[in-house]
Write an enzyme that holds these catalytic residues in place. Structure first.
Site, PDB file in Angstrom:
ATOM      1  N   LYS A  32       0.830  -1.211   0.000  1.00  0.00           N
ATOM      2  CA  LYS A  32       0.000   0.000   0.000  1.00  0.00           C
ATOM      3  C   LYS A  32       0.863   1.259   0.000  1.00  0.00           C
ATOM      4  CE  LYS A  32      -4.321  -1.905   1.080  1.00  0.00           C
ATOM      5  NZ  LYS A  32      -5.666  -1.866   1.502  1.00  0.00           N
TER       6      LYS A  32
ATOM      7  N   LYS B 254      -4.382 -10.090  -6.020  1.00  0.00           N
ATOM      8  CA  LYS B 254      -5.718 -10.411  -5.470  1.00  0.00           C
ATOM      9  C   LYS B 254      -6.743  -9.340  -5.868  1.00  0.00           C
ATOM     10  CE  LYS B 254      -6.311  -8.246  -1.027  1.00  0.00           C
ATOM     11  NZ  LYS B 254      -7.303  -8.109  -0.039  1.00  0.00           N
TER      12      LYS B 254
ATOM     13  N   LYS C 140     -11.064  -4.256  -3.431  1.00  0.00           N
ATOM     14  CA  LYS C 140     -12.039  -3.201  -3.680  1.00  0.00           C
ATOM     15  C   LYS C 140     -11.397  -1.830  -3.812  1.00  0.00           C
ATOM     16  CE  LYS C 140     -13.792  -3.816   0.881  1.00  0.00           C
ATOM     17  NZ  LYS C 140     -12.763  -3.628   1.899  1.00  0.00           N
TER      18      LYS C 140
HETATM   19  P1  ATP Z   1      -8.847  -3.286   0.561  1.00  0.00           P
HETATM   20  O1  ATP Z   1      -8.852  -3.547  -0.889  1.00  0.00           O
HETATM   21  O2  ATP Z   1      -9.442  -1.959   0.938  1.00  0.00           O
HETATM   22  O3  ATP Z   1      -7.550  -3.568   1.244  1.00  0.00           O
HETATM   23  P2  ATP Z   1      -9.969  -5.830   1.142  1.00  0.00           P
HETATM   24  O4  ATP Z   1     -11.183  -6.149   0.343  1.00  0.00           O
HETATM   25  O5  ATP Z   1      -8.696  -6.474   0.807  1.00  0.00           O
HETATM   26  O6  ATP Z   1      -9.867  -4.275   1.179  1.00  0.00           O
HETATM   27  P3  ATP Z   1     -11.358  -6.256   3.727  1.00  0.00           P
HETATM   28  O7  ATP Z   1     -12.606  -5.606   3.379  1.00  0.00           O
HETATM   29  O8  ATP Z   1     -10.857  -5.839   5.032  1.00  0.00           O
HETATM   30  O9  ATP Z   1     -10.149  -6.089   2.698  1.00  0.00           O
HETATM   31  O10 ATP Z   1     -11.525  -7.836   3.682  1.00  0.00           O
HETATM   32  C1  ATP Z   1     -12.527  -8.536   4.334  1.00  0.00           C
HETATM   33  C2  ATP Z   1     -12.250 -10.008   4.206  1.00  0.00           C
HETATM   34  O11 ATP Z   1     -12.233 -10.397   2.821  1.00  0.00           O
HETATM   35  C3  ATP Z   1     -10.901 -10.461   4.774  1.00  0.00           C
HETATM   36  O12 ATP Z   1     -11.099 -11.652   5.517  1.00  0.00           O
HETATM   37  C4  ATP Z   1     -10.057 -10.740   3.559  1.00  0.00           C
HETATM   38  O13 ATP Z   1      -9.109 -11.751   3.802  1.00  0.00           O
HETATM   39  C5  ATP Z   1     -11.086 -11.213   2.553  1.00  0.00           C
HETATM   40  N1  ATP Z   1     -10.660 -10.921   1.177  1.00  0.00           N
HETATM   41  C6  ATP Z   1     -10.378  -9.704   0.659  1.00  0.00           C
HETATM   42  N2  ATP Z   1     -10.037  -9.804  -0.651  1.00  0.00           N
HETATM   43  C7  ATP Z   1     -10.115 -11.144  -0.969  1.00  0.00           C
HETATM   44  C8  ATP Z   1      -9.893 -11.895  -2.163  1.00  0.00           C
HETATM   45  N3  ATP Z   1      -9.536 -11.303  -3.281  1.00  0.00           N
HETATM   46  N4  ATP Z   1     -10.070 -13.231  -2.115  1.00  0.00           N
HETATM   47  C9  ATP Z   1     -10.458 -13.853  -0.966  1.00  0.00           C
HETATM   48  N5  ATP Z   1     -10.679 -13.192   0.189  1.00  0.00           N
HETATM   49  C10 ATP Z   1     -10.519 -11.855   0.208  1.00  0.00           C
END
Ligand code: ATP
Ligand code: LTN
Length: 335
Positions: free
Chosen positions: A117, A199, A202
């Protein structure tokens, strides 16, 4: 929900840093929804974590409501779990401080998410971003969670929470349980559609990278049809074919069919036919969630009630733990 002490405790949450993606659903929320009978579940929306990157206050508020309505639409049940906002419980930031004072700065600089990040062009590298995993450890330890269900990407942060629990116990005296990660086999790492070696996230800049739970059916179809595929035409899971492998994983997770079964049916049908089938399976899986979401999002009174009820239980638990922690660390008790 009444407090049921006998069940092991689960704690996990998502950040309202954008709209939830299919990755959040498959890697996280759909699994949480299956745990409510066997565990006492704490499902905070971790809004304090969302401000570690630049944001607009009005967006944060709106995304928080959206996140809550999506939690509920995905099947999290406030009658069988505690759903609340991290920012409304005193204790998360206080424990964060106590744990920060036990955390070597070097450990924080080595965290992959921090490195990624902070390396983004134009990133504002604030200390909150660096201390992010300490606050996450506080979220978990404040409720003495036994298990933390997360996607694969959070493994390293979980390791830090475990280390901090052990360090606190060792420095003062036995206080925290050492939480176990709980990583699903399927859907643990949904990849970006445009860049399938990263990955799905969002907070990505290109909206074609991710599928949002609330994307209308035609947008879902369009994004899937324009997903990056690989050379060749065979539909097969293969590390040399990250794009197709990702779509196969998504298809398998939303349809509850095995990869082998899908390879058998679509192996030689060409990418176009395969992608259409993936799109229809995703649309079918998300349609009922979207319908439920739209009913809930306009009912703010109900959303507030869910937060109030979940927050009451969480706050009691947090106070109890925090008093113990302060005492163990040598602070004078309030009288
Ligand atoms: P950001 O992109 O803002 O970092 P994020 O989507 O990675 O956000 P969170 O909203 O905090 O993060 O994630 C919530 C849950 O979703 C966590 O348990 C994370 O491990 C899971 N998660 C996030 N992205 C993925 C993905 N691409 N595949 C599987 N699990 C995911
Ligand atoms: N860091 C996590 C979100 C998060 C979390 C938590 C997950 C904050 N606090 C406590 C589980 C338990 C993420 O980025 N997905």
């Amino acid at each position: 929900m009444s407090e049921t002490k006998a069940k092991p405790v689960i704690l996990t949450g998502a950040k309202p840093s954008g709209e939830l993606t299919l990755g959040n659903y498959l890697g996280a929320i759909r699994n949480w929804a299956t745990m409510m009978d066997d565990f006492e579940c704490f499902f905070p929306i971790v809004d304090l974590h969302a401000i570690t990157v630049p944001y607009k206050p009005a967006d944060l508020r709106q995304r928080t409501y959206q996140c809550l309505a999506q939690y509920l639409a995905c099947g999290l049940d406030p009658a069988r779990s505690h759903i609340f906002l991290q920012s409304q419980i005193t204790g998360h930031t206080e424990l964060n401080w106590l744990l920060a004072c036990l955390t070597p700065v070097g450990d924080l600089h080595r965290m992959t998410q921090f490195k990624e990040k902070s390396a983004k062009p134009g990133a504002s590298v604030n200390s909150g971003l660096l201390f992010y995993p300490v606050l996450m450890a506080a979220d978990i330890l404040l409720y003495n969670a036994d298990r933390v269900p997360v996607g694969e990407d959070q493994k390293q942060h979980l390791e830090m929470a475990r280390n901090l629990a052990q360090r606190f116990n060792h420095t003062y005296s036995d206080t925290f349980k050492v939480p176990e990660p709980f990583i699903p086999k399927a859907g643990a790492r949904v990849m970006s559609l445009q860049n399938p070696t990263r990955k799905m996230s969002k907070s990505d800049d290109n909206e074609n990278d991710y599928l949002l739970l609330l994307d209308p059916p035609n947008r879902l179809r369009k994004k899937i049809m324009s997903a990056v595929t690989d050379s060749g035409s065979e539909v097969r899971a293969d590390p040399e074919k990250p794009g197709i492998t990702n779509l196969l994983n998504i298809f398998s997770a939303v349809s509850d069919r095995s990869i082998a079964d899908l390879e058998k049916e679509f192996g030689s049908q060409g990418y176009g036919t395969f992608k259409k089938a993936v799109a229809e399976a995703v649309v079918a899986r998300l349609e009922p969630i979207q319908e439920k979401y739209h009913e809930l999002i306009s009912n703010k009174d109900y959303l507030h009630q869910v937060l109030r009820e979940g927050g009451e239980v969480a706050q009691k638990r947090a106070y109890r733990m925090l008093s113990k922690v302060y005492r163990k660390a040598g602070f004078v008790a309030r009288t």
